[in-house]
Design a protein around this motif. Structure first.
Motif, PDB file in Angstrom:
ATOM      1  N   MET A   1       0.844  -1.193   0.000  1.00 38.26           N
ATOM      2  CA  MET A   1       0.000   0.000   0.000  1.00 38.26           C
ATOM      3  C   MET A   1       0.880   1.244   0.000  1.00 38.26           C
ATOM      4  SD  MET A   1      -2.846   1.238   2.796  1.00 38.26           S
ATOM      5  CE  MET A   1      -3.869  -0.176   2.446  1.00 38.26           C
ATOM      6  N   ALA A   2       0.503   2.194  -0.844  1.00 37.38           N
ATOM      7  CA  ALA A   2       1.290   3.417  -0.940  1.00 37.38           C
ATOM      8  C   ALA A   2       1.169   4.243   0.335  1.00 37.38           C
ATOM      9  CB  ALA A   2       0.833   4.241  -2.147  1.00 37.38           C
ATOM     10  N   ASP A   3       2.288   4.761   0.763  1.00 34.79           N
ATOM     11  CA  ASP A   3       2.335   5.661   1.922  1.00 34.79           C
ATOM     12  C   ASP A   3       3.165   6.870   1.489  1.00 34.79           C
ATOM     13  OD1 ASP A   3       2.400   6.965   4.298  1.00 34.79           O
ATOM     14  OD2 ASP A   3       3.399   5.363   5.440  1.00 34.79           O
ATOM     15  N   LEU A   4       2.511   7.903   0.969  1.00 36.62           N
ATOM     16  CA  LEU A   4       3.203   9.024   0.347  1.00 36.62           C
ATOM     17  C   LEU A   4       3.595  10.072   1.385  1.00 36.62           C
ATOM     18  CD1 LEU A   4       0.978   9.515  -2.843  1.00 36.62           C
ATOM     19  CD2 LEU A   4       3.017   8.103  -2.556  1.00 36.62           C
ATOM     20  N   ARG A   5       4.836  10.513   1.290  1.00 36.44           N
ATOM     21  CA  ARG A   5       5.339  11.577   2.155  1.00 36.44           C
ATOM     22  C   ARG A   5       5.919  12.685   1.273  1.00 36.44           C
ATOM     23  NH1 ARG A   5       6.256   9.714   7.445  1.00 36.44           N
ATOM     24  NH2 ARG A   5       4.709   8.083   7.839  1.00 36.44           N
ATOM     25  N   GLN A   6       5.685  13.914   1.661  1.00 32.00           N
ATOM     26  CA  GLN A   6       6.245  15.048   0.938  1.00 32.00           C
ATOM     27  C   GLN A   6       7.343  15.700   1.766  1.00 32.00           C
ATOM     28  OE1 GLN A   6       2.873  17.586  -0.092  1.00 32.00           O
ATOM     29  NE2 GLN A   6       2.907  16.771  -2.181  1.00 32.00           N
ATOM     30  N   PHE A   7       8.454  15.980   1.101  1.00 35.61           N
ATOM     31  CA  PHE A   7       9.586  16.660   1.742  1.00 35.61           C
ATOM     32  C   PHE A   7       9.489  18.144   1.416  1.00 35.61           C
ATOM     33  CE2 PHE A   7      14.380  17.578   1.408  1.00 35.61           C
ATOM     34  CZ  PHE A   7      14.431  18.006   2.730  1.00 35.61           C
ATOM     35  N   LYS A   8       9.451  18.965   2.461  1.00 36.55           N
ATOM     36  CA  LYS A   8       9.330  20.409   2.285  1.00 36.55           C
ATOM     37  C   LYS A   8      10.712  21.062   2.301  1.00 36.55           C
ATOM     38  CE  LYS A   8       4.811  20.481   4.554  1.00 36.55           C
ATOM     39  NZ  LYS A   8       4.007  21.030   5.670  1.00 36.55           N
ATOM     40  N   LEU A   9      10.870  22.108   1.507  1.00 40.70           N
ATOM     41  CA  LEU A   9      12.141  22.824   1.440  1.00 40.70           C
ATOM     42  C   LEU A   9      12.465  23.415   2.806  1.00 40.70           C
ATOM     43  CD1 LEU A   9      14.473  23.876  -0.340  1.00 40.70           C
ATOM     44  CD2 LEU A   9      13.132  25.956  -0.676  1.00 40.70           C
ATOM     45  N   PRO A  10      13.573  22.985   3.430  1.00 38.27           N
ATOM     46  CA  PRO A  10      13.917  23.499   4.756  1.00 38.27           C
ATOM     47  C   PRO A  10      14.714  24.795   4.669  1.00 38.27           C
ATOM     48  CG  PRO A  10      15.469  21.799   4.131  1.00 38.27           C
ATOM     49  CD  PRO A  10      14.486  21.906   2.998  1.00 38.27           C
ATOM     50  N   ASP A  11      14.840  25.478   5.786  1.00 37.59           N
ATOM     51  CA  ASP A  11      15.716  26.643   5.887  1.00 37.59           C
ATOM     52  C   ASP A  11      17.121  26.114   6.141  1.00 37.59           C
ATOM     53  OD1 ASP A  11      17.137  28.892   6.435  1.00 37.59           O
ATOM     54  OD2 ASP A  11      15.995  29.494   8.199  1.00 37.59           O
ATOM     55  N   VAL A  12      17.955  26.114   5.098  1.00 39.45           N
ATOM     56  CA  VAL A  12      19.293  25.538   5.218  1.00 39.45           C
ATOM     57  C   VAL A  12      20.325  26.579   5.631  1.00 39.45           C
ATOM     58  CG1 VAL A  12      18.823  23.714   3.558  1.00 39.45           C
ATOM     59  CG2 VAL A  12      19.698  25.908   2.752  1.00 39.45           C
ATOM     60  N   GLY A  13      19.886  27.783   5.897  1.00 36.82           N
ATOM     61  CA  GLY A  13      20.816  28.826   6.322  1.00 36.82           C
ATOM     62  C   GLY A  13      20.372  29.457   7.616  1.00 36.82           C
ATOM     63  N   GLU A  14      20.364  30.771   7.664  1.00 38.29           N
ATOM     64  CA  GLU A  14      19.970  31.498   8.857  1.00 38.29           C
ATOM     65  C   GLU A  14      18.834  32.435   8.501  1.00 38.29           C
ATOM     66  OE1 GLU A  14      23.515  33.473   9.977  1.00 38.29           O
ATOM     67  OE2 GLU A  14      24.531  31.665  10.636  1.00 38.29           O
ATOM     68  N   GLY A  15      17.590  31.940   8.612  1.00 39.53           N
ATOM     69  CA  GLY A  15      16.434  32.767   8.337  1.00 39.53           C
ATOM     70  C   GLY A  15      16.170  32.991   6.862  1.00 39.53           C
ATOM     71  N   LEU A  16      16.610  32.063   5.994  1.00 42.72           N
ATOM     72  CA  LEU A  16      16.357  32.209   4.565  1.00 42.72           C
ATOM     73  C   LEU A  16      14.886  31.948   4.263  1.00 42.72           C
ATOM     74  CD1 LEU A  16      19.502  30.355   3.200  1.00 42.72           C
ATOM     75  CD2 LEU A  16      19.163  32.811   3.446  1.00 42.72           C
ATOM     76  N   THR A  17      14.382  32.584   3.227  1.00 42.48           N
ATOM     77  CA  THR A  17      12.966  32.463   2.902  1.00 42.48           C
ATOM     78  C   THR A  17      12.706  31.716   1.607  1.00 42.48           C
ATOM     79  OG1 THR A  17      12.989  34.604   1.751  1.00 42.48           O
ATOM     80  CG2 THR A  17      12.442  34.606   4.112  1.00 42.48           C
ATOM     81  N   GLU A  18      13.736  31.521   0.776  1.00 42.58           N
ATOM     82  CA  GLU A  18      13.535  30.855  -0.493  1.00 42.58           C
ATOM     83  C   GLU A  18      14.838  30.247  -0.987  1.00 42.58           C
ATOM     84  OE1 GLU A  18      12.180  34.008  -3.021  1.00 42.58           O
ATOM     85  OE2 GLU A  18      14.207  34.764  -3.412  1.00 42.58           O
ATOM     86  N   GLY A  19      14.723  29.384  -1.969  1.00 43.80           N
ATOM     87  CA  GLY A  19      15.890  28.774  -2.593  1.00 43.80           C
ATOM     88  C   GLY A  19      15.542  28.350  -4.005  1.00 43.80           C
ATOM     89  N   GLU A  20      16.553  28.306  -4.858  1.00 48.49           N
ATOM     90  CA  GLU A  20      16.354  27.886  -6.249  1.00 48.49           C
ATOM     91  C   GLU A  20      16.840  26.463  -6.434  1.00 48.49           C
ATOM     92  OE1 GLU A  20      17.978  28.818 -10.781  1.00 48.49           O
ATOM     93  OE2 GLU A  20      18.554  30.122  -9.107  1.00 48.49           O
ATOM     94  N   ILE A  21      16.009  25.624  -7.009  1.00 46.72           N
ATOM     95  CA  ILE A  21      16.401  24.244  -7.300  1.00 46.72           C
ATOM     96  C   ILE A  21      17.309  24.263  -8.525  1.00 46.72           C
ATOM     97  CG2 ILE A  21      15.601  21.955  -7.953  1.00 46.72           C
ATOM     98  CD1 ILE A  21      13.048  22.486  -6.427  1.00 46.72           C
ATOM     99  N   LEU A  22      18.598  23.980  -8.316  1.00 47.31           N
ATOM    100  CA  LEU A  22      19.555  23.979  -9.427  1.00 47.31           C
ATOM    101  C   LEU A  22      19.420  22.719 -10.266  1.00 47.31           C
ATOM    102  CD1 LEU A  22      22.779  25.364  -7.706  1.00 47.31           C
ATOM    103  CD2 LEU A  22      21.140  26.603  -9.128  1.00 47.31           C
TER     104      LEU A  22
END
Length: 497
Positions: A1-22
């Motif tokens: 049975m499928a058990d779907l999980r979504q990974f959310k973009l984390p804050d990988v710095g100090e208070g960052l609000t966005e990131g670009e997927i290279l």
């Protein structure tokens, strides 16, 4: 049975609000393990790889490469159910994670802590190299290192060649929606006498294979509006180099980039403001309009310094490290900062205090394909000359390779910008935000100079010191700059510091 999980973009710095997927390092249908890199993301400070918090099968990539995503937005869906092989974690790591309040990356545990980086959650696999997407092909990959052309990362003797694994024509690129993804595209190479057959796709504009080029070259071409599919690579294995992009730009018949139609010749190019360039622009504007800048200049005869450099380069203590003029400037600045500690300070507007730093975290402004970054050497004043030389070499090599991490660019207290490498005499540098001084070091030239009552050719350079006049007044700035100049003119002066 499928058990779907979504990974959310984390804050990988100090208070960052966005990131670009290279780029994506996995594709739909791939099986992933915990902590396996999923994608490479560029934030306002650095390019980082995001590890998987789940073990399972990738079912959906929610954004295309090149998309800017808000922190907290889901970027990938992974099915952790069914028969997906997941590395079974031992009881010990799981217990340790529970005891320390750690959880899987992106999840919040019972203690309220959210883990966002590698190492926060329990690692269920042994330390090893990054998993390959195509195991059978990866096993046949040639392992002999090759030196990529220096043109890939620009010219200059400072820039060491980059080693890369020789491409294997049998390796098939991993694709997402018809496009090669991330490093899988770079690993792909054609046979010597056979061109790859085009891959068709139902998605518009995705039929052709992605041209071979290193990420900095791709960024350089994108900034100039050059379509890499129209460029012929002259590097090893057909890799497109920076020189190839320059040649395409100089060719008047180069096709216009996507979005500009079929016209040739002069045209406008629009470059999105994002990533490091966006962060740098905001920081420089804030600095220029917050701190009252004052710049002072000093011309220095550094003939003795250059002679000492030649002698020190032969010393066994400095074997294997680069004895550059920048090394002497850095050492002189550190010695002068010890004599004038107020120069190594910050203005705390909220607390209405001047923070005089106990350690000198020496920033070095570095021009990279992704824009200007200012990594710093922590507590540089404690390093010997040989250690400082090694730290400078490592710092610049890491920056030019685009691998500088956010922690390496935070906490700087004073900065050097070496404009001399571009043949520039001097400038009026803008303070790095949070710092009170920045020293510009110009080109060293043979110039007529009055020496012992005669006009003779000498090695001469120019220094420019910009400082925050709220903290450093004219006298202090002048004394500090004069001390740096005296140390460069006669390095023996260091004995009395």
């Amino acid at each position: 049975m499928a058990d779907l999980r979504q990974f959310k973009l984390p804050d990988v710095g100090e208070g960052l609000t966005e990131g670009e997927i290279l780029s994506w390092l996995v594709a739909v249908g791939d099986t992933v393990t915990v902590n396996q890199p999923l994608c490479e993301v560029e934030t306002a400070k650095a390019a980082v790889e995001l590890p998987s918090p789940f073990a399972g099968t990738v079912t959906e990539l929610l954004f295309e490469p090149g998309t800017t995503v808000d922190v907290g937005a889901p970027i990938i869906t992974i099915d952790i159910g069914g028969d997906a092989p997941a590395a079974a974690p031992s009881a010990a790591p799981a217990a340790a994670a529970e005891a320390t309040g750690s959880g899987l990356i992106g999840e919040t545990n019972a203690n309220g802590r959210t883990a966002v980086l590698v190492g926060y959650g329990p690692r269920s696999t042994e330390a090893r190299r990054r998993p390959r997407r195509n195991g059978a092909a990866a096993a046949t990959r040639a392992t002999a290192p090759q030196v990529l052309p220096e043109a890939d990362y620009g010219s200059g003797s400072d820039r060491p060649p980059l080693l890369a694994t020789a491409p294997d024509a049998t390796v098939k690129p991993v694709r997402h929606g018809g496009l090669e993804t991330g490093r899988a595209a770079e690993a792909h190479a054609t046979a010597a006498d056979a061109a790859p057959a085009p891959v068709t796709s139902s998605a518009p504009g995705r039929g052709a294979l992605r041209p071979l080029a290193k990420p900095p070259v791709r960024k350089y071409a994108k900034d100039l509006g050059i379509d890499l599919s129209t460029v012929t690579g002259t590097g090893a294995g057909g890799v497109i180099t920076r020189a190839d992009v320059d040649a395409a730009l100089a060719t008047p018949t180069s096709p216009a980039p996507s979005g500009f139609g079929a016209e040739t010749g002069n045209r406008d190019t629009r470059i999105p403001i994002k990533g490091v360039r966006k962060h740098t622009a905001a920081a420089m504007v804030a600095s220029a309009f917050t701190a009252p800048h004052v710049t002072e200049f000093l011309t220095v005869d550094v003939t003795r310094m250059m002679k000492l450099r030649e002698r020190l380069a032969l010393r066994p203590e400095l074997a294997g490290v680069k004895v550059s003029p920048l090394l002497f400037v850095a050492k002189a600045l550190l010695l002068a900062a010890g004599r004038h500690p107020m120069v190594n300070s910050s203005w705390d507007e909220a607390a209405q205090e001047i923070v005089v730093h106990g350690a000198v975290n020496l920033g070095i402004a570095a021009a990279t394909p992704r824009g200007l970054v200012v990594p710093n050497i922590k507590d540089a004043g404690r390093l010997s000359l040989a250690e400082l030389a090694g730290a400078l070499t490592d710092l610049t090599a890491t920056a030019r390779a685009g691998k500088t991490q956010p922690a390496e660019m935070s906490g700087g207290t004073i900065t050097i910008t070496n404009v001399g490498v571009f043949g520039v005499d001097t400038g009026t540098p803008i303070l790095n935000p949070g710092e009170s001084a920045i020293l510009a070091f110009g080109a060293i030239r043979d110039m007529p100079w009055v020496h012992k009552g005669k006009v003779v050719p000498r090695k001469v350079t120019q220094l420019a010191l910009s400082f925050d006049h709220r903290i450093i007044d004219g006298e202090l700035g002048s004394r500090f700059l004069a001390d740096v100049g005296a140390l460069l003119h006669d390095p023996g002066t260091a004995l009395v510091f």
